[in-house]
Motif scaffolding. Structure first.
Motif, PDB file in Angstrom:
ATOM      1  N   GLN A  51       0.823  -1.195  -0.164  1.00  0.00           N
ATOM      2  CA  GLN A  51       0.113   0.096  -0.017  1.00  0.00           C
ATOM      3  C   GLN A  51       0.862   1.260  -0.046  1.00  0.00           C
ATOM      4  OE1 GLN A  51      -3.690   0.132   1.808  1.00  0.00           O
ATOM      5  NE2 GLN A  51      -3.339   2.445   2.839  1.00  0.00           N
ATOM      6  N   ASN A  52       2.008   1.209   0.735  1.00  0.00           N
ATOM      7  CA  ASN A  52       2.738   2.530   0.615  1.00  0.00           C
ATOM      8  C   ASN A  52       3.415   2.700  -0.875  1.00  0.00           C
ATOM      9  OD1 ASN A  52       2.844   3.045   3.330  1.00  0.00           O
ATOM     10  ND2 ASN A  52       4.720   1.687   3.909  1.00  0.00           N
ATOM     11  N   GLN A  53       3.412   1.871  -1.534  1.00  0.00           N
ATOM     12  CA  GLN A  53       3.824   1.871  -2.695  1.00  0.00           C
ATOM     13  C   GLN A  53       2.962   2.657  -3.631  1.00  0.00           C
ATOM     14  OE1 GLN A  53       4.970  -1.655  -4.788  1.00  0.00           O
ATOM     15  NE2 GLN A  53       7.104  -1.705  -3.466  1.00  0.00           N
ATOM     16  N   LYS A  54       1.533   2.503  -3.476  1.00  0.00           N
ATOM     17  CA  LYS A  54       0.310   3.021  -3.865  1.00  0.00           C
ATOM     18  C   LYS A  54       0.004   4.354  -3.491  1.00  0.00           C
ATOM     19  CE  LYS A  54      -1.613  -1.475  -4.827  1.00  0.00           C
ATOM     20  NZ  LYS A  54      -2.878  -2.368  -4.367  1.00  0.00           N
ATOM     21  N   THR A  55       0.301   4.675  -2.313  1.00  0.00           N
ATOM     22  CA  THR A  55      -0.082   5.798  -1.458  1.00  0.00           C
ATOM     23  C   THR A  55       1.018   6.869  -1.534  1.00  0.00           C
ATOM     24  OG1 THR A  55       0.122   4.894   0.602  1.00  0.00           O
ATOM     25  CG2 THR A  55      -2.183   4.958  -0.347  1.00  0.00           C
ATOM     26  N   ALA A  56       2.047   6.334  -1.848  1.00  0.00           N
ATOM     27  CA  ALA A  56       3.447   7.347  -1.821  1.00  0.00           C
ATOM     28  C   ALA A  56       3.112   8.490  -2.640  1.00  0.00           C
ATOM     29  CB  ALA A  56       4.667   6.634  -2.068  1.00  0.00           C
ATOM     30  N   GLY A  57       3.425   9.568  -1.851  1.00  0.00           N
ATOM     31  CA  GLY A  57       2.998  10.924  -2.744  1.00  0.00           C
ATOM     32  C   GLY A  57       1.635  11.246  -3.038  1.00  0.00           C
ATOM     33  N   ALA A  58       0.842  10.837  -2.173  1.00  0.00           N
ATOM     34  CA  ALA A  58      -0.474  11.307  -2.217  1.00  0.00           C
ATOM     35  C   ALA A  58      -0.614  12.673  -1.626  1.00  0.00           C
ATOM     36  CB  ALA A  58      -1.713  10.263  -1.714  1.00  0.00           C
ATOM     37  N   SER A  59      -1.399  13.440  -2.310  1.00  0.00           N
ATOM     38  CA  SER A  59      -1.578  14.796  -1.897  1.00  0.00           C
ATOM     39  C   SER A  59      -2.615  14.685  -0.419  1.00  0.00           C
ATOM     40  CB  SER A  59      -2.170  15.910  -2.939  1.00  0.00           C
ATOM     41  OG  SER A  59      -3.527  15.597  -3.026  1.00  0.00           O
ATOM     42  N   GLU A  60      -2.478  15.850   0.246  1.00  0.00           N
ATOM     43  CA  GLU A  60      -3.467  15.892   1.536  1.00  0.00           C
ATOM     44  C   GLU A  60      -4.644  16.012   0.891  1.00  0.00           C
ATOM     45  OE1 GLU A  60      -4.412  18.864   5.289  1.00  0.00           O
ATOM     46  OE2 GLU A  60      -2.286  19.083   4.307  1.00  0.00           O
ATOM     47  N   ALA A  61      -4.952  16.662  -0.024  1.00  0.00           N
ATOM     48  CA  ALA A  61      -6.287  16.804  -0.540  1.00  0.00           C
ATOM     49  C   ALA A  61      -6.791  15.341  -1.197  1.00  0.00           C
ATOM     50  CB  ALA A  61      -6.171  17.723  -1.868  1.00  0.00           C
ATOM     51  N   GLN A  62      -5.983  14.653  -1.558  1.00  0.00           N
ATOM     52  CA  GLN A  62      -6.374  13.170  -2.013  1.00  0.00           C
ATOM     53  C   GLN A  62      -6.764  12.423  -0.708  1.00  0.00           C
ATOM     54  OE1 GLN A  62      -6.961  11.336  -5.219  1.00  0.00           O
ATOM     55  NE2 GLN A  62      -7.820  10.277  -3.657  1.00  0.00           N
ATOM     56  N   ILE A  63      -5.875  12.566   0.380  1.00  0.00           N
ATOM     57  CA  ILE A  63      -6.067  11.695   1.333  1.00  0.00           C
ATOM     58  C   ILE A  63      -7.374  11.979   2.017  1.00  0.00           C
ATOM     59  CG2 ILE A  63      -5.165  11.627   3.722  1.00  0.00           C
ATOM     60  CD1 ILE A  63      -2.503  11.309   2.793  1.00  0.00           C
ATOM     61  N   LEU A  64      -7.607  13.420   2.225  1.00  0.00           N
ATOM     62  CA  LEU A  64      -8.946  13.820   2.652  1.00  0.00           C
ATOM     63  C   LEU A  64     -10.097  13.372   1.721  1.00  0.00           C
ATOM     64  CD1 LEU A  64      -7.951  17.537   3.790  1.00  0.00           C
ATOM     65  CD2 LEU A  64      -8.378  15.527   5.281  1.00  0.00           C
ATOM     66  N   GLU A  65      -9.841  13.369   0.369  1.00  0.00           N
ATOM     67  CA  GLU A  65     -11.076  12.788  -0.213  1.00  0.00           C
ATOM     68  C   GLU A  65     -11.442  11.365  -0.235  1.00  0.00           C
ATOM     69  OE1 GLU A  65     -11.396  11.858  -5.101  1.00  0.00           O
ATOM     70  OE2 GLU A  65     -10.650  13.933  -4.662  1.00  0.00           O
ATOM     71  N   TRP A  66     -10.342  10.594   0.003  1.00  0.00           N
ATOM     72  CA  TRP A  66     -10.372   9.260   0.430  1.00  0.00           C
ATOM     73  C   TRP A  66     -11.140   8.939   1.565  1.00  0.00           C
ATOM     74  CZ3 TRP A  66      -4.594   8.037  -0.941  1.00  0.00           C
ATOM     75  CH2 TRP A  66      -4.447   7.900  -2.318  1.00  0.00           C
ATOM     76  N   ASP A  67     -10.724   9.771   2.947  1.00  0.00           N
ATOM     77  CA  ASP A  67     -11.244   9.715   4.110  1.00  0.00           C
ATOM     78  C   ASP A  67     -12.735  10.066   4.101  1.00  0.00           C
ATOM     79  OD1 ASP A  67     -10.888   9.222   7.026  1.00  0.00           O
ATOM     80  OD2 ASP A  67     -11.145  11.573   6.922  1.00  0.00           O
ATOM     81  N   THR A  68     -13.099  11.258   3.302  1.00  0.00           N
ATOM     82  CA  THR A  68     -14.562  11.679   3.055  1.00  0.00           C
ATOM     83  C   THR A  68     -15.213  10.515   2.485  1.00  0.00           C
ATOM     84  OG1 THR A  68     -13.676  13.916   3.093  1.00  0.00           O
ATOM     85  CG2 THR A  68     -16.044  13.443   2.127  1.00  0.00           C
ATOM     86  N   ALA A  69     -14.679   9.915   1.488  1.00  0.00           N
ATOM     87  CA  ALA A  69     -15.586   8.745   0.870  1.00  0.00           C
ATOM     88  C   ALA A  69     -15.677   7.621   1.728  1.00  0.00           C
ATOM     89  CB  ALA A  69     -14.693   8.283  -0.400  1.00  0.00           C
ATOM     90  N   TRP A  70     -14.843   7.260   2.447  1.00  0.00           N
ATOM     91  CA  TRP A  70     -14.888   6.042   3.640  1.00  0.00           C
ATOM     92  C   TRP A  70     -15.983   6.638   4.470  1.00  0.00           C
ATOM     93  CZ3 TRP A  70     -11.860   1.720   4.467  1.00  0.00           C
ATOM     94  CH2 TRP A  70     -12.205   0.984   5.527  1.00  0.00           C
ATOM     95  N   ARG A  71     -15.852   7.673   5.191  1.00  0.00           N
ATOM     96  CA  ARG A  71     -16.983   8.346   5.933  1.00  0.00           C
ATOM     97  C   ARG A  71     -18.146   8.044   5.607  1.00  0.00           C
ATOM     98  NH1 ARG A  71     -14.704  11.514  10.550  1.00  0.00           N
ATOM     99  NH2 ARG A  71     -12.592  11.689  10.436  1.00  0.00           N
ATOM    100  N   ALA A  72     -18.425   8.650   4.363  1.00  0.00           N
ATOM    101  CA  ALA A  72     -19.611   8.341   3.758  1.00  0.00           C
ATOM    102  C   ALA A  72     -20.312   6.963   3.400  1.00  0.00           C
ATOM    103  CB  ALA A  72     -19.572   9.245   2.348  1.00  0.00           C
ATOM    104  N   GLN A  73     -19.246   5.944   3.363  1.00  0.00           N
ATOM    105  CA  GLN A  73     -19.758   4.754   3.003  1.00  0.00           C
ATOM    106  C   GLN A  73     -19.915   3.783   4.177  1.00  0.00           C
ATOM    107  OE1 GLN A  73     -16.626   2.879   0.669  1.00  0.00           O
ATOM    108  NE2 GLN A  73     -16.617   4.722  -0.988  1.00  0.00           N
ATOM    109  N   VAL A  74     -19.348   4.378   5.494  1.00  0.00           N
ATOM    110  CA  VAL A  74     -19.786   3.689   6.577  1.00  0.00           C
ATOM    111  C   VAL A  74     -21.453   3.429   6.832  1.00  0.00           C
ATOM    112  CG1 VAL A  74     -19.638   3.743   9.030  1.00  0.00           C
ATOM    113  CG2 VAL A  74     -17.716   4.415   7.521  1.00  0.00           C
ATOM    114  N   GLY A  75     -21.778   2.202   6.879  1.00  0.00           N
ATOM    115  CA  GLY A  75     -23.286   2.188   7.171  1.00  0.00           C
ATOM    116  C   GLY A  75     -24.101   2.150   5.832  1.00  0.00           C
ATOM    117  N   GLN A  76     -23.520   2.060   4.787  1.00  0.00           N
ATOM    118  CA  GLN A  76     -24.265   2.079   3.433  1.00  0.00           C
ATOM    119  C   GLN A  76     -24.190   0.873   2.816  1.00  0.00           C
ATOM    120  OE1 GLN A  76     -26.028   5.092   2.491  1.00  0.00           O
ATOM    121  NE2 GLN A  76     -25.203   5.596   4.558  1.00  0.00           N
ATOM    122  N   SER A  77     -24.913   0.644   1.764  1.00  0.00           N
ATOM    123  CA  SER A  77     -25.130  -0.710   1.062  1.00  0.00           C
ATOM    124  C   SER A  77     -23.717  -0.714   0.178  1.00  0.00           C
ATOM    125  CB  SER A  77     -26.216  -1.023   0.559  1.00  0.00           C
ATOM    126  OG  SER A  77     -26.549  -0.035  -0.549  1.00  0.00           O
TER     127      SER A  77
END
Length: 190
Positions: A51-77
Motif C-alpha cells: 500500500q505504501n507504494q500505491k499511496t506514496a506521494g498522495a496529496s493531502e487533498a487526495q487523502i482527505l478525499e479518500w477519508d471523506t469517501a470512507w466516512r460516507a460509505q460507513v453504514g451504506q450498502s
C-alpha cells in the motif's frame, strides 16, 4: 548489527510497552506475550509495503478525499473503498486474531506510512488515522514506538476499551513502514 536490530524489533516494542505507565500490567503482558509474536508477521509488513507504494506521494487533498469517501460509505450498502480494505487478506488475518483472543481484543487495524487503513478486523469510523496520536506517536516516533491511549467507554462495543498502538518496522530495510492499533477490552484485564 543489522541482524540483531531486525531480530529484536518486537522486543524493543515490548520493552517500550513495559514502560508505558497507563497500561494495566495484565494488558501490557498480553501485548508482549501475544500480540508482539505476530505484529511484525511478514504478511503484515508486505501488505503495508504494497500500500505504501500505491499511496506514496498522495496529496493531502487526495487523502482527505479518500477519508471523506470512507466516512460516507460507513453504514451504506455501496461501500467500494471499505469493501476493498475489508476484502484484503490482511483484514481476514486481523479478524482471525480478534476471534482467537477470547474477547480480549476488540479490534485491530493496520495503517500505512500516511496513516491510511491497510487492513482492519472491523470497519473503522474513518480511513485516515494520520491526524491522530495512534499514528503520530508511533509511526512518527520511529521504530519501537508504543502509544497507550486512555481507557474509554466504546459506544459500538458497549465496553471499556484501551487502545495500544505500535510502530511496525520492515525487518528487511529496518525502516518504519506503518503502525498497528489494537483495541483491548479493558474489563478482561482487571
Amino acid at each position: 548489527m543489522f541482524r540483531t536490530i531486525r531480530l529484536s524489533a518486537p522486543l524493543v516494542v515490548a520493552a517500550s510497552l513495559l514502560q508505558a505507565a497507563d497500561a494495566p500490567p495484565a494488558m501490557r503482558a498480553f501485548v508482549e506475550s501475544d500480540i508482539m509474536t505476530w505484529a511484525h508477521d511478514a504478511n503484515v509488513i508486505s501488505a503495508i509495503n504494497e500500500q505504501n507504494q500505491k499511496t506514496a506521494g498522495a496529496s493531502e487533498a487526495q487523502i482527505l478525499e479518500w477519508d471523506t469517501a470512507w466516512r460516507a460509505q460507513v453504514g451504506q450498502s455501496d461501500q467500494p473503498l471499505i469493501s476493498e480494505v475489508m476484502g484484503r487478506d490482511l483484514s481476514a488475518f486481523l479478524k482471525e486474531k480478534v476471534e482467537a483472543s477470547g474477547g480480549r481484543i476488540t479490534e485491530i487495524f493496520v495503517m500505512d506510512a500516511a496513516g491510511l487503513n491497510v487492513g482492519a478486523s472491523d470497519v473503522t469510523s474513518d480511513y485516515w488515522q494520520g491526524d491522530e496520536d495512534k499514528h503520530a506517536k508511533t509511526y512518527g516516533a520511529g521504530s519501537g514506538a508504543v502509544f497507550v491511549d486512555a481507557v474509554e467507554f466504546d459506544e459500538s462495543s458497549q465496553s471499556y476499551q484501551g487502545q495500544v498502538s505500535v510502530s511496525l518496522t520492515d525487518p528487511a530495510s529496518g525502516e518504519v513502514v506503518g503502525a498497528m492499533t489494537i483495541g483491548l477490552n479493558a474489563e478482561a484485564f482487571f
